[in-house]
Design an enzyme around this catalytic site. Sequence first.
Site, PDB file in Angstrom:
ATOM      1  N   LYS A 179       0.835  -1.203   0.000  1.00 34.67           N
ATOM      2  CA  LYS A 179       0.000   0.000   0.000  1.00 34.67           C
ATOM      3  C   LYS A 179       0.871   1.256   0.000  1.00 34.67           C
ATOM      4  O   LYS A 179       1.901   1.317   0.689  1.00 34.67           O
ATOM      5  CB  LYS A 179      -0.909  -0.021   1.229  1.00 34.67           C
ATOM      6  N   SER A 231     -10.587  -0.388   6.219  1.00 34.41           N
ATOM      7  CA  SER A 231      -9.754  -0.143   5.039  1.00 34.41           C
ATOM      8  C   SER A 231      -9.102  -1.385   4.454  1.00 34.41           C
ATOM      9  O   SER A 231      -8.660  -1.366   3.309  1.00 34.41           O
ATOM     10  CB  SER A 231      -8.677   0.896   5.368  1.00 34.41           C
ATOM     11  N   SER A 285      -9.425   2.224   2.489  1.00 33.53           N
ATOM     12  CA  SER A 285      -8.367   2.914   1.791  1.00 33.53           C
ATOM     13  C   SER A 285      -7.345   1.987   1.127  1.00 33.53           C
ATOM     14  O   SER A 285      -6.466   2.443   0.403  1.00 33.53           O
ATOM     15  CB  SER A 285      -7.626   3.846   2.764  1.00 33.53           C
TER      16      SER A 285
END
Length: 483
Positions: free
Chosen positions: A78, A177, A153
């Site tokens: 990420k 997320s 996210s």
Amino acid sequence: MEWNFATAEELAAALRAGEVTSAELTDEAIARIERDDKEINAICVPDFDRARAAARGADQARARGEDGPLLGIPVTVKESYDIAGLPTNWGMPPHRDYLPAEDAVQVSRLKAAGAVVLGKTNVPLGLQDVQTSNPIYGTTNNPWDHGRTSGGSSGGSAAALASGFGVLSIGSDLAGSLRTPAHFCGVYAHKPTLGLAANRGMVPPSAPALPVDLDLAVVGPMARTARDLTLLLDVMAGPDPLTLGVAYDLTLPPARHERLCDFRVLVLEEHPFIPTGSAVRAGVNRVADALADGGARVERHSPLLPDLAEAALLYTQLLFSSSVARFPVEGYEQLRTRAAGLSADDRTLDAARLRAMVFSHRDWMEADNRRELHRHGWRQLFAEFDAVVCPITPTPAFPHDHHPDPRERRIDIDGVEYPYLDQLVWAGLPTMPGLPATAIPAGRSPEGLPVGVQLIGPMFEDRTPLRLAELLERKIGGFQAPK
């Protein structure tokens, strides 16, 4: 053979048997990204040259007789994790060119395990949305329907996995997320127990990478199978070597049961603050039926369950009270004025969010004390049950909606609109007390979109929901590649 949708376990076995090299796996993954990611936009910061060098190094290490849990396996990370030499900006234009000097602790653990990092995956602006879009890297599309969100996210990571861009990824979770993107894209994710995995270096750009204990937020693994989740969690789990790691080693307890018929499971599908859409309800019931068919004890109600309405309120208070810590004074005073104008009778989550943004420390301490009562309630519940099955969000992936004010957005649940942020209540259920939760695929909506559910487990017994996820994968199936 086409390796891009193989599991990490399968790749590790093939590498050890000499059926394929890491260089070949890496080249194949890069070729797929270069071919398909123009439509998905999952990989926002490719690192292909260093990935190829790492793959060659992994092959050389294996030729010397070395091995590791992820040796030679292509993965993604990420964007919000620091990787030395790559930008970490969280999609925020003022930090577009920020380059951290060292790897986040979890990136270091991936590399120490032998993983080949292909690059970084896209995130929402500041990691603060249920969708993935930002002014620097643009919007990540759902691989099943490009007009819909991949979630947020960790939406870039979920979309990458569903598209065959690497076999594993690491993300983070504060408001679903990890779990929401997994649910929207049809993959697996695990939100670890709060504090189980060190988070140093998963920090806003230009802030020092200190070994702090975060409230609510965790880092965790994403994969296309439950067993791969466990493999990656074993790499990630453990205290920070700069703090608790000085004195403690981690030993996770084994799963409570090995057979489906031995599990005691509480199934939830109704929430007092928001309805559950028909597609997600069907996914929950599909899992409940599979559990019952496998001989598990399945209950729909328990007096031991902490109050869901108060749990949602506490989660909202704890989440949003921290969200304004760096607001400028003028903006904070505007919030105080708006909060003061609320009616005392306004008990909506919108009102709770606004009030929480101007909490005093005394207010926060009161909410934290009530959280401890909920934690104790969960301990009592998990003396009678091994896991809780419930939704992650009320709907499958929804169409892109980038209205700049989330308060003006709405979520459509079977034709009725509800406040956009109210969908966070299910994700917050295990987050508020810090419990582990595993997101698993649970079928498809009538439109063919993935639907997932979460398996909540007892604190620090992460292997229990992970084992249940593995057993359910055998029973109802798991990841399927988008058509």
